[in-house]
Design a protein around this motif. Structure first.
Motif, PDB file in Angstrom:
ATOM      1  N   PRO A 174      44.050  35.374  44.710  1.00 24.52           N
ATOM      2  CA  PRO A 174      44.258  34.540  43.524  1.00 24.52           C
ATOM      3  C   PRO A 174      44.820  35.289  42.309  1.00 24.52           C
ATOM      4  CG  PRO A 174      42.130  34.079  44.527  1.00 24.52           C
ATOM      5  CD  PRO A 174      42.668  35.291  45.209  1.00 24.52           C
ATOM      6  N   GLN A 175      44.681  36.613  42.265  1.00 26.44           N
ATOM      7  CA  GLN A 175      45.203  37.391  41.135  1.00 26.44           C
ATOM      8  C   GLN A 175      46.621  37.897  41.405  1.00 26.44           C
ATOM      9  OE1 GLN A 175      42.359  38.171  42.815  1.00 26.44           O
ATOM     10  NE2 GLN A 175      40.732  37.563  41.420  1.00 26.44           N
ATOM     11  N   GLY A 223      47.927  46.549  47.581  1.00 26.41           N
ATOM     12  CA  GLY A 223      47.050  47.249  46.652  1.00 26.41           C
ATOM     13  C   GLY A 223      45.642  46.713  46.712  1.00 26.41           C
ATOM     14  N   ARG A 224      44.977  46.802  45.561  1.00 28.31           N
ATOM     15  CA  ARG A 224      43.587  46.337  45.493  1.00 28.31           C
ATOM     16  C   ARG A 224      43.276  45.909  44.064  1.00 28.31           C
ATOM     17  NH1 ARG A 224      43.256  51.881  46.305  1.00 28.31           N
ATOM     18  NH2 ARG A 224      42.587  51.640  48.469  1.00 28.31           N
ATOM     19  N   LEU A 225      42.228  45.116  43.938  1.00 32.59           N
ATOM     20  CA  LEU A 225      41.750  44.682  42.622  1.00 32.59           C
ATOM     21  C   LEU A 225      40.638  45.621  42.175  1.00 32.59           C
ATOM     22  CD1 LEU A 225      41.918  42.458  40.420  1.00 32.59           C
ATOM     23  CD2 LEU A 225      40.108  41.259  41.657  1.00 32.59           C
ATOM     24  N   SER A 245      39.352  33.724  38.424  1.00 33.60           N
ATOM     25  CA  SER A 245      39.901  32.796  39.406  1.00 33.60           C
ATOM     26  C   SER A 245      41.407  32.896  39.559  1.00 33.60           C
ATOM     27  CB  SER A 245      39.541  31.358  39.004  1.00 33.60           C
ATOM     28  OG  SER A 245      40.085  31.066  37.741  1.00 33.60           O
ATOM     29  N   ASN A 246      42.095  33.539  38.607  1.00 31.77           N
ATOM     30  CA  ASN A 246      43.549  33.604  38.712  1.00 31.77           C
ATOM     31  C   ASN A 246      44.067  34.867  38.050  1.00 31.77           C
ATOM     32  OD1 ASN A 246      43.788  33.134  35.846  1.00 31.77           O
ATOM     33  ND2 ASN A 246      43.213  31.024  36.290  1.00 31.77           N
ATOM     34  N   ARG A 251      50.102  33.345  37.745  1.00 28.50           N
ATOM     35  CA  ARG A 251      49.721  31.939  37.648  1.00 28.50           C
ATOM     36  C   ARG A 251      49.140  31.685  36.267  1.00 28.50           C
ATOM     37  NH1 ARG A 251      48.852  28.301  41.899  1.00 28.50           N
ATOM     38  NH2 ARG A 251      50.431  28.710  43.480  1.00 28.50           N
ATOM     39  N   ASP A 252      49.599  30.659  35.626  1.00 28.96           N
ATOM     40  CA  ASP A 252      49.106  30.283  34.309  1.00 28.96           C
ATOM     41  C   ASP A 252      47.640  29.886  34.399  1.00 28.96           C
ATOM     42  OD1 ASP A 252      48.512  28.481  32.013  1.00 28.96           O
ATOM     43  OD2 ASP A 252      50.588  28.923  31.508  1.00 28.96           O
TER      44      ASP A 252
END
Length: 203
Positions: free
Chosen positions: A113-114, A37-39, A2-3, A143-144
């Motif tokens: 989200p990442q 870029g990409r995940l 999620s992050n 993000r924490d």
């Protein structure tokens, strides 16, 4: 996932060099840009960067929205999306992630989200000549995972360059003052014939 709390980040040599040169071209201004870029699994692969602004427009929404629409249209056809944001502060010794940077990073995070935020570390950049440091001259923020509202600096080893010699190539570009050739969206909005993709930079 999620992050960005558990992600690792790999940045391509050209994407990295472009963002550093953008900051060096405008040493007395804050500058910013986005990362493309990409995940891939839990790795965010950063393959390109687009310099955005170096003037008072840096925090203004209308020019930013125009730029993001154009960038997304161009890169989506290549299977890439905006995966992060980079920022260099006006003052050499300022290593704080400021309000403008956080606001734009929040905007990117809503869509990815990442997302990662890279803040240029001028002190680290200055020391590249003196040691064989292969890590990028940036501070890395994500993000924490426990508090998705805030950006936290993460361990520098979470970010690596795809090419181990990226800093050596960067120093070559710096010694030849290649930053003079960088074009950002500010330049493009002033003169639309100027290529914000910087497609000739590495030729």
């Amino acid at each position: 996932m999620s992050n960005g709390g558990e992600c690792r980040y790999v940045i391509g040599q050209n994407a990295y060099i472009k963002l550093v040169l953008h900051a060096l071209k405008h040493k007395t201004s804050a500058v910013n840009g986005v990362l493309l870029g990409r995940l891939s699994g839990d790795i965010v692969e950063i393959t390109d960067s687009v310099p955005l602004f170096h003037s008072s427009q840096i925090g203004l929404l209308p020019p930013l929205e125009i730029a993001l629409i154009m960038i997304e249209e161009y890169y989506s056809s290549q299977g890439l999306s905006i995966v992060g944001y980079f920022h260099a502060n006006e003052r050499f010794d300022d290593l704080e992630l400021g309000t403008v940077a956080k606001n734009i990073a929040d905007h990117v995070h809503r869509y990815f989200p990442q997302a990662v935020v890279l803040l240029l570390d001028n002190k680290k950049l200055g020391s590249l000549r003196n040691k064989k440091d292969k890590s990028p001259a940036v501070q890395v923020y994500a993000r924490d995972s426990s508090s998705s509202r805030s950006w936290k600096q993460v361990e520098s080893d979470r970010m690596t360059t795809k090419e181990p010699s990226a800093n050596i190539v960067l120093l070559d570009f710096i010694s030849s003052q290649k930053w003079n050739d960088i074009i950002d969206f500010d330049d493009h909005l002033d003169d639309i014939t100027k290529d914000w993709l910087n497609s000739q930079l590495f030729n």
